[in-house]
Design a protein around this motif. Structure first.
Motif, short mmCIF file in Angstrom:
data_model
loop_
_atom_site.label_atom_id
_atom_site.label_comp_id
_atom_site.label_asym_id
_atom_site.label_seq_id
_atom_site.Cartn_x
_atom_site.Cartn_y
_atom_site.Cartn_z
N SER A 17 0.83 -1.20 0.00
CA SER A 17 0.00 0.00 0.00
C SER A 17 0.87 1.26 0.00
CB SER A 17 -0.90 0.03 1.24
OG SER A 17 -1.79 -1.06 1.25
N TYR A 59 -13.90 6.38 -10.44
CA TYR A 59 -12.65 5.63 -10.50
C TYR A 59 -12.48 4.95 -11.86
CZ TYR A 59 -12.54 5.98 -5.38
OH TYR A 59 -12.52 6.44 -4.08
N VAL A 63 -8.73 0.35 -11.05
CA VAL A 63 -8.38 0.59 -9.65
C VAL A 63 -9.56 0.47 -8.70
CG1 VAL A 63 -6.53 2.14 -10.42
CG2 VAL A 63 -8.71 3.11 -9.65
N PHE A 67 -8.25 1.37 -4.77
CA PHE A 67 -7.85 2.75 -4.49
C PHE A 67 -9.04 3.53 -3.93
CE2 PHE A 67 -4.29 3.22 -7.92
CZ PHE A 67 -3.70 2.04 -7.45
N LEU A 80 -4.90 9.92 -2.14
CA LEU A 80 -5.21 8.68 -2.83
C LEU A 80 -4.61 7.53 -2.04
CD1 LEU A 80 -6.55 7.55 -5.45
CD2 LEU A 80 -4.23 7.48 -6.42
N MET A 82 -3.84 3.80 -1.88
CA MET A 82 -3.68 2.74 -2.87
C MET A 82 -3.33 1.44 -2.16
SD MET A 82 -1.57 4.82 -5.83
CE MET A 82 -0.11 4.99 -4.82
N ASP A 89 0.48 -0.88 -11.82
CA ASP A 89 0.18 0.44 -11.25
C ASP A 89 1.40 1.36 -11.28
OD1 ASP A 89 -1.75 -1.25 -8.76
OD2 ASP A 89 -2.51 -0.15 -10.48
#
Length: 121
Positions: A17, A59, A63, A67, A80, A82, A89
């Motif tokens: 992440s 989105y 994602v 996300f 953001l 993630m 990505d």
């Protein structure tokens, strides 16, 4: 003039992440849409996520579910989160904001300088 400054990029392993943040500063009366775009090597810049001033979100299919975009209207920031990152990505991520500098002025789109996100083992 308005500046957008991103932070939070880096190198992460697949499945990991990262959280990106972007702060808008300068002459700002109001901001409508804020968002994140990304551009991978050899590819065109693409939309990742958008958020309206009221919190409505949109989105990219790639994602969704991984996300999450959020914003703080009092601080003119957008973030953001993630999760479950994949090698695909990997890209430079750009912050974007549609800003009215003064009461009654037109809205202008501004971009940040970009922050690199690399997903690799």
């Amino acid at each position: 003039q308005v500046q957008l400054v991103e932070s939070g990029g880096g190198l992460v392993q697949p499945g990991g992440s990262l959280r990106l943040s972007c702060a808008a500063s300068g002459s700002i009366f109001s901001i409508t849409i804020m968002g994140w775009y990304r551009q991978a090597p050899g590819k065109e810049r693409e939309l990742v996520a958008l958020i309206s001033s009221l919190g409505g979100t949109n989105y990219a299919d790639s994602v969704k579910g991984r996300f999450t975009i959020s914003r703080d209207n009092t601080k003119n920031t957008v973030s953001l989160q993630m999760n479950s990152l994949k090698p695909e990505d990997t890209a430079v991520y750009y912050c974007n904001a549609n800003v009215s500098p003064y009461r009654g002025s037109s809205y202008i789109m501004y971009w940040g300088q970009g922050t690199q996100v690399t997903v690799s083992s």
